[in-house]
Design a protein around this motif. Sequence first.
Motif, PDB file in Angstrom:
ATOM      1  N   ILE A  76     -37.238 -39.083  17.965  1.00  0.00           N
ATOM      2  CA  ILE A  76     -35.920 -39.103  17.334  1.00  0.00           C
ATOM      3  C   ILE A  76     -36.127 -39.148  15.822  1.00  0.00           C
ATOM      4  O   ILE A  76     -36.639 -40.127  15.287  1.00  0.00           O
ATOM      5  CB  ILE A  76     -35.096 -40.317  17.798  1.00  0.00           C
ATOM      6  CG1 ILE A  76     -34.909 -40.270  19.309  1.00  0.00           C
ATOM      7  CG2 ILE A  76     -33.754 -40.373  17.075  1.00  0.00           C
ATOM      8  CD1 ILE A  76     -34.290 -41.522  19.890  1.00  0.00           C
ATOM      9  N   ARG A  77     -35.748 -38.081  15.162  1.00  0.00           N
ATOM     10  CA  ARG A  77     -35.887 -38.006  13.706  1.00  0.00           C
ATOM     11  C   ARG A  77     -34.539 -37.869  13.015  1.00  0.00           C
ATOM     12  O   ARG A  77     -34.423 -38.204  11.842  1.00  0.00           O
ATOM     13  CB  ARG A  77     -36.761 -36.825  13.320  1.00  0.00           C
ATOM     14  CG  ARG A  77     -38.199 -37.025  13.734  1.00  0.00           C
ATOM     15  CD  ARG A  77     -39.057 -35.938  13.178  1.00  0.00           C
ATOM     16  NE  ARG A  77     -40.435 -36.202  13.527  1.00  0.00           N
ATOM     17  CZ  ARG A  77     -41.438 -35.881  12.764  1.00  0.00           C
ATOM     18  NH1 ARG A  77     -41.243 -35.268  11.628  1.00  0.00           N
ATOM     19  NH2 ARG A  77     -42.658 -36.158  13.151  1.00  0.00           N
ATOM     20  N   ALA A  78     -33.564 -37.363  13.725  1.00  0.00           N
ATOM     21  CA  ALA A  78     -32.248 -37.145  13.129  1.00  0.00           C
ATOM     22  C   ALA A  78     -31.193 -37.508  14.165  1.00  0.00           C
ATOM     23  O   ALA A  78     -31.485 -37.572  15.374  1.00  0.00           O
ATOM     24  CB  ALA A  78     -32.102 -35.678  12.719  1.00  0.00           C
ATOM     25  N   PRO A  79     -29.959 -37.750  13.730  1.00  0.00           N
ATOM     26  CA  PRO A  79     -28.908 -38.105  14.678  1.00  0.00           C
ATOM     27  C   PRO A  79     -28.731 -37.096  15.814  1.00  0.00           C
ATOM     28  O   PRO A  79     -28.435 -37.477  16.941  1.00  0.00           O
ATOM     29  CB  PRO A  79     -27.652 -38.182  13.810  1.00  0.00           C
ATOM     30  CG  PRO A  79     -28.151 -38.538  12.455  1.00  0.00           C
ATOM     31  CD  PRO A  79     -29.479 -37.844  12.336  1.00  0.00           C
ATOM     32  N   VAL A  84     -30.497 -35.548  22.926  1.00  0.00           N
ATOM     33  CA  VAL A  84     -31.632 -35.147  23.756  1.00  0.00           C
ATOM     34  C   VAL A  84     -32.305 -36.390  24.354  1.00  0.00           C
ATOM     35  O   VAL A  84     -32.659 -36.421  25.534  1.00  0.00           O
ATOM     36  CB  VAL A  84     -32.639 -34.312  22.919  1.00  0.00           C
ATOM     37  CG1 VAL A  84     -33.874 -33.984  23.740  1.00  0.00           C
ATOM     38  CG2 VAL A  84     -31.978 -33.058  22.401  1.00  0.00           C
ATOM     39  N   ALA A  85     -32.452 -37.434  23.537  1.00  0.00           N
ATOM     40  CA  ALA A  85     -33.076 -38.671  24.022  1.00  0.00           C
ATOM     41  C   ALA A  85     -32.206 -39.330  25.093  1.00  0.00           C
ATOM     42  O   ALA A  85     -32.715 -39.819  26.107  1.00  0.00           O
ATOM     43  CB  ALA A  85     -33.299 -39.628  22.857  1.00  0.00           C
ATOM     44  N   HIS A  86     -30.905 -39.340  24.864  1.00  0.00           N
ATOM     45  CA  HIS A  86     -29.989 -39.928  25.843  1.00  0.00           C
ATOM     46  C   HIS A  86     -30.061 -39.174  27.168  1.00  0.00           C
ATOM     47  O   HIS A  86     -30.066 -39.771  28.247  1.00  0.00           O
ATOM     48  CB  HIS A  86     -28.560 -39.900  25.292  1.00  0.00           C
ATOM     49  CG  HIS A  86     -27.570 -40.561  26.187  1.00  0.00           C
ATOM     50  ND1 HIS A  86     -26.864 -39.863  27.126  1.00  0.00           N
ATOM     51  CD2 HIS A  86     -27.193 -41.872  26.312  1.00  0.00           C
ATOM     52  CE1 HIS A  86     -26.083 -40.704  27.788  1.00  0.00           C
ATOM     53  NE2 HIS A  86     -26.257 -41.918  27.309  1.00  0.00           N
ATOM     54  N   THR A  87     -30.125 -37.861  27.104  1.00  0.00           N
ATOM     55  CA  THR A  87     -30.232 -37.042  28.311  1.00  0.00           C
ATOM     56  C   THR A  87     -31.530 -37.333  29.063  1.00  0.00           C
ATOM     57  O   THR A  87     -31.533 -37.468  30.290  1.00  0.00           O
ATOM     58  CB  THR A  87     -30.152 -35.546  27.949  1.00  0.00           C
ATOM     59  OG1 THR A  87     -28.924 -35.313  27.260  1.00  0.00           O
ATOM     60  CG2 THR A  87     -30.220 -34.666  29.179  1.00  0.00           C
TER      61      THR A  87
END
Length: 105
Positions: A76-79, A84-87
């Motif tokens: 995670i580098r940007a909002p 994608v991380a949540h998915t």
Amino acid sequence: MSKFEKGNPGGPGRPAGSRNSVNQMLDQLAAQGAETLVKKMIEVAGEGDRVAARLVLNRIWSAPKGRAVPVEMPEIRAPRDLLVAHTALSSALATSSATRAAYLR
């Protein structure tokens, strides 16, 4: 000394571990017939009764709780990366839950 101490308006309450008379009576009845009941449940479960089998297994084999779920999290580098991380996290948890539910059937 008063029954209700300052700062404790509910009083001392029931002593830890105490049981009311109905529960004490039920405990005695259960203790008297427990061995017979357990043997019968195991027998019926062995004959193919799925409900009995589930009840027996739930008592013998406790449900897994708090087990780690392996998740490959993207960086995670940007909002915008949060979606994608949540998915990824949701998919891993759903897969783990579905696998466990199928296993318990």
